[in-house]
Design a protein around this motif. Structure first.
Motif, PDB file in Angstrom:
ATOM      1  N   THR A 174     -18.484  28.560  38.498  1.00  0.00           N
ATOM      2  CA  THR A 174     -18.715  27.926  39.795  1.00  0.00           C
ATOM      3  C   THR A 174     -20.101  28.246  40.341  1.00  0.00           C
ATOM      4  OG1 THR A 174     -16.349  28.080  40.288  1.00  0.00           O
ATOM      5  CG2 THR A 174     -17.826  27.688  42.137  1.00  0.00           C
ATOM      6  N   GLU A 177     -22.756  26.481  38.257  1.00  0.00           N
ATOM      7  CA  GLU A 177     -22.808  25.045  38.505  1.00  0.00           C
ATOM      8  C   GLU A 177     -23.552  24.736  39.806  1.00  0.00           C
ATOM      9  OE1 GLU A 177     -19.687  21.330  38.218  1.00  0.00           O
ATOM     10  OE2 GLU A 177     -19.001  23.192  39.170  1.00  0.00           O
ATOM     11  N   PRO A 206     -13.342  28.035  33.282  1.00  0.00           N
ATOM     12  CA  PRO A 206     -12.296  27.008  33.243  1.00  0.00           C
ATOM     13  C   PRO A 206     -12.776  25.739  32.543  1.00  0.00           C
ATOM     14  CG  PRO A 206     -12.325  28.045  35.385  1.00  0.00           C
ATOM     15  CD  PRO A 206     -13.516  28.581  34.637  1.00  0.00           C
ATOM     16  N   GLU A 207     -11.873  25.089  31.836  1.00  0.00           N
ATOM     17  CA  GLU A 207     -12.241  23.935  31.007  1.00  0.00           C
ATOM     18  C   GLU A 207     -12.843  22.804  31.824  1.00  0.00           C
ATOM     19  OE1 GLU A 207     -10.195  20.926  27.725  1.00  0.00           O
ATOM     20  OE2 GLU A 207      -9.094  22.659  28.512  1.00  0.00           O
ATOM     21  N   THR A 208     -12.328  22.561  33.028  1.00  0.00           N
ATOM     22  CA  THR A 208     -12.868  21.458  33.839  1.00  0.00           C
ATOM     23  C   THR A 208     -14.327  21.702  34.195  1.00  0.00           C
ATOM     24  OG1 THR A 208     -11.989  22.553  35.825  1.00  0.00           O
ATOM     25  CG2 THR A 208     -10.636  20.822  34.821  1.00  0.00           C
ATOM     26  N   ILE A 209     -14.681  22.950  34.493  1.00  0.00           N
ATOM     27  CA  ILE A 209     -16.071  23.271  34.822  1.00  0.00           C
ATOM     28  C   ILE A 209     -16.945  23.172  33.584  1.00  0.00           C
ATOM     29  CG2 ILE A 209     -17.633  25.059  35.694  1.00  0.00           C
ATOM     30  CD1 ILE A 209     -15.389  26.099  37.427  1.00  0.00           C
ATOM     31  N   ARG A 210     -16.433  23.614  32.437  1.00  0.00           N
ATOM     32  CA  ARG A 210     -17.202  23.515  31.189  1.00  0.00           C
ATOM     33  C   ARG A 210     -17.508  22.055  30.864  1.00  0.00           C
ATOM     34  NH1 ARG A 210     -13.166  26.858  28.801  1.00  0.00           N
ATOM     35  NH2 ARG A 210     -12.874  25.297  27.157  1.00  0.00           N
ATOM     36  N   ALA A 211     -16.498  21.208  31.045  1.00  0.00           N
ATOM     37  CA  ALA A 211     -16.691  19.787  30.741  1.00  0.00           C
ATOM     38  C   ALA A 211     -17.744  19.167  31.665  1.00  0.00           C
ATOM     39  CB  ALA A 211     -15.363  19.048  30.873  1.00  0.00           C
ATOM     40  N   ARG A 212     -17.669  19.487  32.965  1.00  0.00           N
ATOM     41  CA  ARG A 212     -18.659  18.961  33.904  1.00  0.00           C
ATOM     42  C   ARG A 212     -20.052  19.453  33.560  1.00  0.00           C
ATOM     43  NH1 ARG A 212     -15.124  20.107  38.206  1.00  0.00           N
ATOM     44  NH2 ARG A 212     -16.395  21.912  38.775  1.00  0.00           N
ATOM     45  N   ARG A 229     -13.179  25.659  23.178  1.00  0.00           N
ATOM     46  CA  ARG A 229     -11.737  25.487  23.402  1.00  0.00           C
ATOM     47  C   ARG A 229     -10.982  26.677  22.790  1.00  0.00           C
ATOM     48  NH1 ARG A 229     -10.691  20.500  25.245  1.00  0.00           N
ATOM     49  NH2 ARG A 229     -12.317  18.921  25.012  1.00  0.00           N
TER      50      ARG A 229
END
Length: 229
Positions: A174, A177, A206-212, A229
């Motif tokens: 976080t 980012e 967290p995966e959502t932050i990695r993807a963003r 992953r």
């Protein structure tokens, strides 16, 4: 002085030495005895006072914990009318982790009610309180920055989050980012891409932050590492 029958010079010397020591001890006690007694009494009072204080602190912590649990139970039942006042009182009465938890909950309730200014004030108090554990202060710093992001200068965002936007920090994803977005605003695209690439490849994020992060890095026309992953 003549020796008694059967008495050796060694025995005589030992008895004289013991008598001398006893006389010296009696003289010292007569001179300093009251001071020794006073010191012993003060020591007992100090130890007793500390044990009493420690017991009171334990009782107070237990009572505060029960109060906090009761507040959370009421919040869970949507009985929030008195929760802000009770949380304010608890935060003022408690210390350390309990103060941090009470203020974080108070801020969350304020946001739920659309009161951003109260939430910001609570987060600021947590972040600035050295008596509150660092984990609570870091959490407050992140939430505060998210709420103030649009009104802060990019350089201020970067400076505030610098200790958190590093690998192995629980808030790396976080904080990193937010820092990268501020870097992009400051036209520091290369640094932003490097940071976003690191976030995308960090398994603990967290995966959502990695993807963003991966998508943002790609948008800067600089290859990003695939999300782990």
């Amino acid at each position: 002085m003549a020796l008694a029958p059967g008495e050796t010079s060694e025995t005589f010397i030992r008895e004289v030495d013991e008598n001398l020591r006893r006389d010296q001890a009696e003289a010292v006690f007569k001179r300093y005895g009251k001071l020794f007694i006073a010191a012993a009494v003060l020591l007992l009072l100090a130890v007793g006072g500390y044990l009493f204080w420690q017991n009171r602190q334990t009782e107070k912590a237990a009572a505060n914990s029960e109060t906090f649990s009761a507040i959370l139970e009421d919040v869970g039942k949507r009985n929030t009318a008195t929760a802000p006042q009770r949380l304010d009182a608890l935060a003022a009465d408690a210390n350390g982790s309990m103060t941090g938890a009470a203020r974080l909950t108070r801020a969350a309730l304020a946001l739920q009610n659309g009161d951003r200014q109260t939430a910001i004030a609570q987060y600021r108090e947590i972040a600035a309180n050295d008596d509150i554990p660092q984990t609570y202060r870091d959490s407050a710093t992140i939430r505060l920055t998210q709420l103030e992001y649009d009104t802060l200068k990019p350089a201020d965002v970067i400076a505030r989050l610098q200790p958190l936007a590093v690998k192995d920090n629980a808030w790396f994803g976080t904080a990193g980012e937010l820092t990268a977005l501020a870097m992009i605003k400051s036209n520091r695209r290369q640094e932003a891409a490097t940071l976003l690439t690191a976030i995308a490849g960090e398994k603990s994020v967290p995966e959502t932050i990695r993807a963003r992060a991966g998508e943002l890095a790609s948008g800067l026309s600089i290859p990003a590492a695939p999300a782990a992953r």
